[in-house]
Design a protein around this motif. Structure first.
Motif, short mmCIF file in Angstrom:
data_model
loop_
_atom_site.label_atom_id
_atom_site.label_comp_id
_atom_site.label_asym_id
_atom_site.label_seq_id
_atom_site.Cartn_x
_atom_site.Cartn_y
_atom_site.Cartn_z
N ARG A 95 46.60 43.08 45.13
CA ARG A 95 45.64 42.51 45.35
C ARG A 95 45.63 41.76 43.64
O ARG A 95 46.64 43.17 42.75
CB ARG A 95 44.27 43.11 45.52
N PRO A 96 45.18 40.88 43.45
CA PRO A 96 44.93 40.29 42.40
C PRO A 96 45.29 40.99 40.78
O PRO A 96 46.07 41.10 40.30
CB PRO A 96 43.99 39.08 41.81
N GLU A 97 44.20 42.43 41.07
CA GLU A 97 43.50 43.08 39.59
C GLU A 97 45.55 43.99 39.56
O GLU A 97 45.10 44.93 38.56
CB GLU A 97 42.35 43.94 39.47
N THR A 98 45.82 44.13 40.79
CA THR A 98 47.31 45.22 40.14
C THR A 98 48.69 43.69 39.55
O THR A 98 49.08 44.33 38.96
CB THR A 98 47.67 45.44 41.58
N GLU A 99 48.53 43.13 40.29
CA GLU A 99 49.25 41.76 39.39
C GLU A 99 48.87 41.90 37.42
O GLU A 99 50.11 42.06 37.24
CB GLU A 99 49.10 40.74 39.72
N GLU A 100 47.35 42.15 37.13
CA GLU A 100 47.17 42.30 36.13
C GLU A 100 47.40 43.73 35.28
O GLU A 100 48.59 43.38 34.10
CB GLU A 100 45.52 42.04 36.10
#
Length: 288
Positions: A95-100
Motif C-alpha cells: 500500500r502507498p503508506e508503506t512506500e512512505e
C-alpha cells in the motif's frame, strides 16, 4: 455482439460501481487483459474491437472483482515505489503508506550512516518483499535481510527479488529470533507488522478481510502484540547506533512511540504523518 474497447470499459465501470466497487478498476483489468498496456496505449485502442477471448477474460475478471477478489490478486501484481511486484493470496497487497515508510527510512539511513560502507538492515514481515527489495535496490550499501514466519510469503518475495535483480537474504523465522539465536547485531530494523485489533478485523471491507491473509492483518487483541514483542527483542539485536522504523495503524502512533521511548530512553523518537495527514509511522534513532 462485438464490443469496442470503450464500450466494454464503460459497461464494466458502471457494473462495478453498481456493485459497490471502484469503477476505475475496470480500466486496470482491461489493460491487464490487453497485455499489460499503458493507459496511453489503451486510449489509442478505444475504437478497436475486442477479440472474443479478450472479451470473455475481461468479463470474467470484472465478475471476480465484483464478487470481492482484489484487482491485484486478479492481475497478479501491484506497483510499489515505481516497480511492479508479483502478489497473490499469500501476501498482503503493498500500500502507498508503506512506500512512505520506506522513503522515510532511506532518508534517515542517508543522514545517520553517510560514512558507513555496509549497513545491515532487516525487514521483519517479508510479505511480497516490497520493503526489502526496494531497500536493496534504492541503496546499494544496504545488506538486506528479511524474515517471515510464512514460507509461502517468502517464496513470493524471492520471486520478486530475482525478477527485479535485488540482493536480499531471506530467513524463515519468527520476528527477530533468528538474529537473537545467532548473536547477530544489525543497524536498521524496519517493519510493517500486523496491527489491526482482532475485534476490528470483522469491520474491514470484505475485499480485505475475506481475501488478504489473516496472519498479515491480526495484531492480537489490542493490535499491539507484535510491537510489544519488538520491545523485548530489539535491544538484543541492535548495534549501538541504530534506526528502527514502524508502520502503525490509525490511533496507534503515540502508544508505539511511548513503547520505543520506554525501551530506548536516550533515543530520538519521532512520529511521521502520511500523505493524508495521518500519524502512520514511528521512528527511533538510537545512539546518535
Amino acid at each position: 455482439m462485438e464490443k469496442k474497447v470503450f464500450e466494454a470499459l464503460n459497461g464494466a465501470s458502471s457494473f462495478l460501481t453498481a456493485c459497490g466497487r471502484e469503477g476505475f478498476a475496470a480500466e486496470i483489468l482491461l489493460r491487464h487483459i490487453l497485455g499489460g498496456i499503458s493507459r496511453t496505449e489503451m486510449l489509442l485502442k478505444m475504437n478497436d474491437v475486442l477479440k472474443p477471448d479478450e472479451e470473455k477474460r475481461f468479463d470474467d475478471a470484472v465478475q471476480k472483482h465484483a464478487d470481492g477478489i482484489p484487482v491485484q490478486y486478479i492481475t497478479g501484481e501491484e506497483s510499489f515505489y515505481g516497480r511492479s511486484f508479483k502478489v497473490n493470496k499469500e501476501v498482503l497487497i503493498p500500500r502507498p503508506e508503506t512506500e512512505e515508510l520506506v522513503q522515510q527510512t532511506l532518508s534517515r539511513i542517508e543522514k545517520r550512516f553517510s560514512d558507513k560502507k555496509l549497513i545491515k538492515a532487516v525487514d521483519v514481515g517479508t510479505g511480497s518483499g516490497a520493503i526489502s527489495v526496494t531497500l536493496a535496490l534504492e541503496n546499494k550499501r544496504l545488506d538486506v535481510y528479511t524474515v517471515d514466519i510464512a514460507s509461502e510469503s517468502i517464496e513470493v518475495a524471492k520471486e520478486n527479488a530475482k525478477r527485479l535483480g535485488a540482493k536480499v537474504t531471506f530467513i524463515h523465522g519468527d520476528l527477530l529470533q533468528p538474529f537473537i539465536q545467532a548473536g547477530e547485531k544489525v543497524d536498521v530494523v524496519i517493519s510493517n507488522p500486523p496491527y489491526i485489533p482482532d475485534k476490528d478485523i470483522m469491520e474491514l471491507e470484505t475485499i480485505v478481510k475475506d481475501q488478504e491473509p489473516y496472519r498479515a492483518l491480526s495484531g492480537g487483541e489490542d493490535g499491539f502484540v507484535f510491537y510489544r514483542r519488538f520491545m523485548e527483542e530489539l535491544p538484543l539485536v541492535l548495534k549501538g547506533e541504530a534506526i528502527v522504523g514502524f508502520e502503525v495503524g490509525d490511533g496507534q502512533a503515540q502508544t508505539v512511540a511511548k513503547m520505543l521511548k520506554d525501551t530506548f530512553a536516550e533515543a530520538k523518537v519521532t512520529i511521521e504523518k502520511d500523505i493524508n495527514g495521518k500519524e502512520r509511522m514511528v521512528f527511533a534513532e538510537i545512539g546518535f
